[in-house]
Structures are given as structure tokens and as C-alpha cells.
Scaffold this motif. Structure first.
Motif, short mmCIF file in Angstrom:
data_model
loop_
_atom_site.label_atom_id
_atom_site.label_comp_id
_atom_site.label_asym_id
_atom_site.label_seq_id
_atom_site.Cartn_x
_atom_site.Cartn_y
_atom_site.Cartn_z
N THR A 1 -47.37 19.14 -18.33
CA THR A 1 -47.46 19.86 -19.60
C THR A 1 -46.22 19.74 -20.47
N PHE A 2 -45.10 19.35 -19.89
CA PHE A 2 -43.91 19.19 -20.72
C PHE A 2 -42.98 18.13 -20.14
N LEU A 3 -42.11 17.63 -21.01
CA LEU A 3 -41.06 16.70 -20.64
C LEU A 3 -39.75 17.24 -21.20
N ALA A 4 -38.64 16.84 -20.59
CA ALA A 4 -37.33 17.18 -21.12
C ALA A 4 -36.45 15.94 -21.08
N GLY A 5 -35.54 15.85 -22.04
CA GLY A 5 -34.64 14.71 -22.11
C GLY A 5 -33.24 15.16 -22.48
N PRO A 6 -32.23 14.34 -22.17
CA PRO A 6 -30.84 14.72 -22.42
C PRO A 6 -30.46 14.65 -23.89
N THR A 7 -29.54 15.52 -24.28
CA THR A 7 -28.89 15.37 -25.58
C THR A 7 -27.98 14.15 -25.52
N LEU A 8 -28.02 13.31 -26.52
CA LEU A 8 -27.17 12.12 -26.53
C LEU A 8 -25.88 12.45 -27.26
N GLY A 9 -24.94 13.03 -26.51
CA GLY A 9 -23.66 13.46 -27.07
C GLY A 9 -22.58 12.41 -26.92
N SER A 10 -21.33 12.87 -26.91
CA SER A 10 -20.21 11.94 -26.87
C SER A 10 -20.18 11.12 -25.59
N GLU A 11 -20.65 11.73 -24.48
CA GLU A 11 -20.67 10.99 -23.21
C GLU A 11 -21.62 9.80 -23.30
N ALA A 12 -22.81 10.03 -23.88
CA ALA A 12 -23.77 8.94 -24.05
C ALA A 12 -23.24 7.90 -25.02
N GLU A 13 -22.58 8.35 -26.06
CA GLU A 13 -22.05 7.41 -27.06
C GLU A 13 -20.99 6.49 -26.45
N LYS A 14 -20.17 7.02 -25.56
CA LYS A 14 -19.14 6.19 -24.92
C LYS A 14 -19.76 5.13 -24.03
N VAL A 15 -20.80 5.51 -23.30
CA VAL A 15 -21.50 4.53 -22.47
C VAL A 15 -22.11 3.44 -23.35
N PHE A 16 -22.76 3.84 -24.43
CA PHE A 16 -23.37 2.90 -25.35
C PHE A 16 -22.32 1.96 -25.97
N THR A 17 -21.22 2.52 -26.41
CA THR A 17 -20.17 1.73 -27.05
C THR A 17 -19.58 0.71 -26.07
N TYR A 18 -19.43 1.13 -24.82
CA TYR A 18 -18.90 0.22 -23.82
C TYR A 18 -19.84 -0.98 -23.64
N VAL A 19 -21.13 -0.73 -23.48
CA VAL A 19 -22.08 -1.83 -23.27
C VAL A 19 -22.16 -2.70 -24.52
N SER A 20 -22.11 -2.08 -25.70
CA SER A 20 -22.17 -2.84 -26.96
C SER A 20 -20.98 -3.79 -27.09
N LYS A 21 -19.80 -3.33 -26.75
CA LYS A 21 -18.58 -4.13 -26.95
C LYS A 21 -18.35 -5.16 -25.86
N ASN A 22 -18.98 -4.96 -24.71
CA ASN A 22 -18.78 -5.88 -23.60
C ASN A 22 -20.01 -6.77 -23.46
N GLN A 23 -19.96 -7.90 -24.13
CA GLN A 23 -21.11 -8.80 -24.21
C GLN A 23 -21.40 -9.44 -22.85
#
Length: 381
Positions: free
Chosen positions: A359-381
Motif C-alpha cells: 500500500t505504500f513506498l518510502a524513499g530517502p531524501t537526497l541531501g548533501s550525503e547523496a549529492e557527495k556520492v553523486f559528485t564523486y561518481v560524476s567526476k571520476n570517469q
């Protein structure tokens, strides 16, 4: 639950049309309690943390203050190691893969930051996207992986824009539990992404389809990626504090491709909206490929709501999760949640936990922690 886009302007217009954006969550009469304590700590040396003197889980409570160097050092020990998979995922393996279920919500351990009980809106029935899928929905696809030497599984994922490679992204966003076992575990094997799976509906209704019909844009092998440290160090079989860090970013390549990026191949991507203000997200949609009954994993489904997301929290010291009413089941894990930002769709979360009632789903807020993970993967080709 129990355990397992044409060129930019046209694509954006199509995606805005198809991702009819809205938001909710669902009911459960269990009285929420304070979240249980985090898993027992491990020293930096024992846990594999690469920063001298950095201890876990104390450092997890301070993830928002980790520097780029802190994360880079941690990633050297915990990042994904590439594999050669050409030809592994054929139509037989894809059709036999089992849906990875959203982690059982463990509602008794959840608490809302502003209530003594978690009160979730009613379920919203998932709706199947009509075939052939619009070019705009090509950003959504299936993630396949081997979870053991004898078992293959499937999740959902989203092609996201890469600021380091505008218009040429090879990045896919999903849930951490779709690619990594969590505490004490490792990355799953043979991870690949198939955008716009079964786009024309050739496999629908029990019909036999070819690989090119199931994977109209090809099969994209994961070559690098990263989960949040919070998931890798604490993630387990049930929803809990680690679920508030249940996100991952992977980089893919097409071993049979023509040199074009994933974004160029499908015609688009969506940006990630980090730290999306709750008062600006008045509607949202969750997309994915649910595979557990009553679904069969062959159809792209979505839950649309015009209600604000409901806070869903295990540990108030961490970024909150949000809940949405939705009947999607296992296989929808990792699927993107979208909201409008400046008249365009943006990714704001991914499916992480749900309940057995569906009946329901929940997902994480994409805060600064998520942004740092994303930035790392983006910058490291």
C-alpha cells in the motif's frame, strides 16, 4: 516486505507529458516507536574506512560534514569493481530474474518528526504505461544483477544528467539495496541496466520476445559506482536508519554500442534535485517495473499523487525519508521519484522500503550525503 529520450527539447516535452507528477503514502495501524540504535560500531581499520582515525558509526552521524577527500578515500575501498559481461544478459535470463523487493518497512521502528504516530495516506493503484512507451520514459529502465551464483534478480533505475558530461551522461540512479548487500556484504555481480525495457510490448501477455525487443536501446554494463557509506556499513534486510541512505549511483557502458553515451542513445536524462524543499514538492510520481504479484515485471508502472509526501523517519539525526501511497511491488525498488522543478521533471528520490500489504513506498531524501556520492561518481570517469 519479506526479502528480494530524442534530443533535449523533444525529450523534455515528452517526459513532462508522460511523467504526470503527483504524491502520497499509505496506512498501517502499528504504533510507531523510536528507531532502534544503529548497528554496532567498527573501527576505521576493521570496517575498511580509509580515513585515519575515522570511526564508524560515529562518522556516519556526521556524513554531511565529510569532505570530498574523506569520501574519495572511503570509495577507494568500497567502490564497484568492473566485470566483463558481454552476452550474459539474454532474454532468457532477463525473463527469469526475480524482483528485488523494497525492504520491509518495519513500521514499528519508524517515527515521524512531528507526530507520535506515522499516518500514511491511502494507497494509489499503480498504472501501466501504454505501449509503445513515449521517448520521454526511456530514462526509466530495469537493473539486472546476480545476487548469488544461482539466482538473478531485477530492480529499477533512472538515467540522470551528468554535470561533468552535459548531454552525454552514462549515469544511472537506483537504490543501494539493488546493487549492494549492505552491512558485512559486497556488491552484487553482473549488474546491468536496460532502458525502456519491453518498450513496444512485444513480451507482454505471455508472448515470446527477442533480446532486441526487450532491450531496444541495448544492455548497459555497470563499470563503476558508489553507494552511500551509511548503507554499506549498516544496511540489512529490514527498513531502518540505513534506509535513509538507501541510494546508489552507477556508471554504465554499452559493450555493443556505437560509441554514443547512454543519454545520446535514448535521447535524454533527468537532473537530480538535491535537498528539494518539502513545501515545493506538492506532487510526485514513482516509476518502476514491479515484478511480484499482481505484476509480472514486463510493464513500466507508475503511481501518481497530488498529495504532499509524508515524512517517514527511523533516525531523526539523519535526512528523513518520505512516503507515498503506491501498490507497486518487488522489482520497483530503485525506481525514480519525480517532481516538477521550474516546469521540468527532476529526480527527488528512489523506492527503498514498502510494506507486505503493498500500500505504500518510502524513499530517502537526497541531501548533501547523496549529492557527495553523486559528485564523486560524476567526476571520476
Amino acid at each position: 516486505m519479506s526479502s528480494t529520450h530524442r534530443r533535449s527539447a523533444a525529450a523534455s516535452a515528452a517526459l513532462l507529458t508522460v511523467l504526470a507528477l503527483t504524491a502520497t503514502a499509505c496506512e498501517d495501524d502499528a504504533a510507531p516507536k523510536a528507531a532502534p540504535p544503529a548497528a554496532a560500531p567498527a573501527s576505521a581499520a576493521a570496517s575498511g574506512s580509509a580515513k585515519p582515525g575515522l570511526k564508524l558509526p560515529d562518522s556516519l552521524k556526521d556524513l554531511k560534514n565529510w569532505s570530498a577527500d574523506d569520501l574519495a578515500n572511503w570509495a577507494k575501498e568500497h567502490g564497484f569493481k568492473p566485470e566483463v559481461l558481454k552476452g550474459y544478459w539474454d532474454q532468457v535470463r532477463m525473463e527469469a530474474a526475480k524482483g528485488v523487493k523494497p525492504k520491509e518497512a518495519n513500521i514499528a521502528a519508524a517515527k515521524s518528526p512531528s507526530r507520535s504516530e506515522v499516518q500514511l495516506p491511502p494507497a494509489i493503484p499503480a498504472a501501466a504505461e501504454k505501449h509503445p512507451y513515449s521517448p520521454g520514459t526511456a530514462v526509466v529502465g530495469k537493473i539486472f544483477m546476480s545476487v548469488s551464483p544461482t539466482a538473478d534478480a531485477e530492480c529499477s533505475g533512472t538515467v540522470v544528467a551528468d554535470p561533468a558530461r552535459p548531454g552525454r551522461s552514462n549515469l544511472v540512479w537506483t537504490a543501494a539495496h539493488c546493487v549492494h548487500e549492505g552491512k558485512g556484504g559486497s556488491w552484487f555481480k553482473k549488474i546491468s541496466f536496460v532502458p525502456s525495457y519491453n518498450r513496444a510490448g512485444a513480451a507482454s501477455g505471455g508472448r515470446k520476445a527477442t533480446l532486441s525487443q526487450l532491450a531496444p536501446y541495448g544492455v548497459w554494463t555497470v563499470e563503476s559506482g558508489l553507494t552511500g557509506p551509511g548503507w554499506s556499513e549498516e544496511g540489512d534486510e529490514r527498513g531502518g536508519p540505513a534506509s535513509q541512505y538507501d541510494f546508489a549511483v552507477v556508471r554504465v557502458r554499452n559493450e555493443d554500442g556505437d560509441g554514443r553515451s547512454l543519454e545520446e542513445t535514448i535521447g535524454g536524462s533527468v537532473p537530480v534535485w538535491f535537498n528539494a524543499p518539502a513545501d515545493q514538492v506538492t506532487a510526485a510520481s514513482a516509476y518502476g517495473y514491479p515484478a511480484d504479484a499482481p505484476f509480472d515485471g514486463l510493464e513500466l508502472e507508475h503511481c501518481d499523487s497530488r498529495v504532499k509526501l509524508t515524512p517517514y523517519v527511523y533516525d531523526a539525526a539523519r535526512p528523513p525519508m518520505n512516503a507515498m501511497g503506491c501498490t507497486m511491488t518487488g522489482g520497483a525498488s530503485g525506481g525514480g521519484w519525480f517532481a516538477q522543478r521550474g516546469g521540468r521533471p527532476a529526480l527527488i528520490s528512489n523506492t527503498s522500503v514498502g510494506n507486505d500489504a503493498g500500500t505504500f513506498l518510502a524513499g530517502p531524501t537526497l541531501g548533501s550525503e547523496a549529492e557527495k556520492v553523486f559528485t564523486y561518481v560524476s567526476k571520476n570517469q
